[in-house]
Design an enzyme around this catalytic site. Structure first.
Site, short mmCIF file in Angstrom:
data_model
loop_
_atom_site.label_atom_id
_atom_site.label_comp_id
_atom_site.label_asym_id
_atom_site.label_seq_id
_atom_site.Cartn_x
_atom_site.Cartn_y
_atom_site.Cartn_z
N GLY A 55 -14.59 -53.83 -5.12
CA GLY A 55 -14.28 -52.79 -6.09
C GLY A 55 -12.84 -52.33 -5.99
N ASP A 56 -12.36 -52.14 -4.76
CA ASP A 56 -10.97 -51.74 -4.55
C ASP A 56 -10.01 -52.81 -5.04
OD1 ASP A 56 -11.02 -49.13 -2.96
OD2 ASP A 56 -12.39 -50.36 -1.80
N THR A 57 -10.31 -54.05 -4.72
CA THR A 57 -9.40 -55.12 -5.08
C THR A 57 -9.35 -55.33 -6.59
OG1 THR A 57 -9.89 -56.19 -2.97
CG2 THR A 57 -8.78 -57.52 -4.62
#
Length: 405
Positions: free
Chosen positions: A176-178
């Site tokens: 999700g962060d990436t």
């Protein structure tokens, strides 16, 4: 293909671009990493004393995470306390000369420090500001804390991972962060192009973790909208596309994607199942989906009797897409990764070398480069402050007040 990794060998696509990175951990810093690899000067602001928490995440060597060595390569570090007014003044000076500001604090944090976009744009009208947060800068969830794992859940991804009826599982990394970082990087480059051709005006890029995940969820909402269909987890299979699954071999698993019409025929012929290859009911995807259990059973009846290496060799010769489920060891030892410079050796400030992922995408004219190791905390503080025109006395006063380190 051997891609150049030395900055002296080729021009940098983003040379001359100045970026101030205020984010920490994963999403914001990954966007900064992408820009730094293609030549941007990225000045990372870290809190004095502790620095970015990623410095201490996962496996540590010589006091620093090896993950940090990848995430912060090519960057400069200034240790600056943004909670103090003097630190905010220094940040304003930095941002006034920057092209891009990256931040991933909770919405409202920068405004509380007097560093909101309107205030900063008054100093630097061309500023492009990437803001990554859990749910975006507006909407009813704006002020809720959000991490990548929550974004994956609310974006629809976690519901589809794992086996039917079992606890949803994560994919094993902070995807999700990436994804948010990649969307943010695209946004930065788009905004910079707009600035160039439309009079030099900057803008805000508002990236939400959940929306970044949701954006890659393919047909999830259209299928619900038209058919009321709620897609459910399906383990290693790809629902609605057949055959495409993980199949057990004598010594492990292989992934086989035999879902193209001509590929399916070659696969069945290779398995000795000419009856299925020539079955008119299996000539298109819709027919194969209706009989997917039968096809999966036929494929696994063949793979179970063979080792992974044999399956890959035979299917490769038949031009059927197939692959082993790679571990870190498999990737590190794979000749194709090596041939494309996807495993590189990188020095560290602590005096040892390690192998790290290479750089993507591969620009053949202006490839990304490894120019400098990840910095020690505050390593570039004095140099950056000097470049801003602060005197030695002013720098000493800031250090005495513990504004910088």
């Amino acid at each position: 293909m051997n891609m150049p990794t030395n900055a002296a060998m080729s021009p940098s696509a983003l040379k001359g671009l100045r970026v101030v990175e205020m984010g920490q951990l994963i999403a914001g810093p990954f966007a900064g990493k992408m820009l730094a690899e293609f030549g941007a000067e990225v000045i990372k602001i870290e809190p004095p004393g502790t620095g970015d928490p990623l410095r201490n995440w996962r496996l540590i060597k010589d006091g620093t995470s090896v993950w940090w060595q990848v995430q912060s390569r090519n960057k400069r570090s200034i240790a600056l306390d943004l909670r103090q007014s003097q630190g905010q003044d220094v940040a304003r000076k930095l941002i006034a000369e920057a092209d891009v500001l990256i931040e991933n604090f909770r919405p409202g944090t920068l405004e509380g420090w007097g560093l909101g976009y309107e205030a900063l744009a008054g100093l630097n009208p061309g500023l492009v500001m990437l803001r990554i947060s859990g749910y975006g800068q507006s909407g009813p969830y704006r002020d809720l804390p959000g991490f990548g794992a929550i974004g994956e859940a609310m974006g629809g991804l976690r519901h589809l991972t794992g086996e039917p009826g079992q606890v949803p599982v994560r994919c094993g990394i902070s995807i999700g962060d990436t994804l948010a970082a990649l969307h943010g990087t695209i946004g930065i480059l788009t905004a910079l192009y707009h600035r160039k051709v439309n009079g030099g005006q900057g803008q805000v890029i508002d990236v939400a973790l959940n929306e970044s995940v949701f954006n890659v969820m393919e047909s999830l909402i259209p299928e619900y909208s038209v058919f009321g269909a709620v897609r459910e987890p399906a383990g290693s299979a790809l629902p609605g596309i057949a055959p495409s699954n993980a199949y057990r071999c004598a010594d492990g698993f292989v992934l086989i994607a035999g879902n193209g019409d001509s590929i399916f025929k070659r696969l069945m012929q290779t398995l000795g199942r000419d009856d299925l290859a020539g079955d008119p009911g299996l000539a298109d995807n819709a027919g194969r989906v209706a009989r997917v259990a039968e096809l999966d059973a036929a494929i696994e009846a063949w793979t179970r009797l063979r080792r992974v290496a044999e399956v890959l060799e035979v299917l490769g010769a038949a031009r059927v897409p197939a692959g082993k489920v790679y571990t870190a060891k498999d990737i590190a030892e794979d000749p194709h990764y090596r041939a494309r410079d996807m495993i590189l050796r990188q020095a560290t400030r602590d005096g040892y070398e390690l192998e790290v992922p290479g750089i993507v995408p591969k620009l053949l004219g202006t490839p990304g480069t490894l120019r400098s190791p990840a910095p020690r905390l505050g390593e570039d503080t004095d140099a950056v402050l000097d470049e801003l025109g602060l005197s030695a006395r002013e720098i000493a006063a800031l250090r005495e007040a513990k504004v910088v380190a």
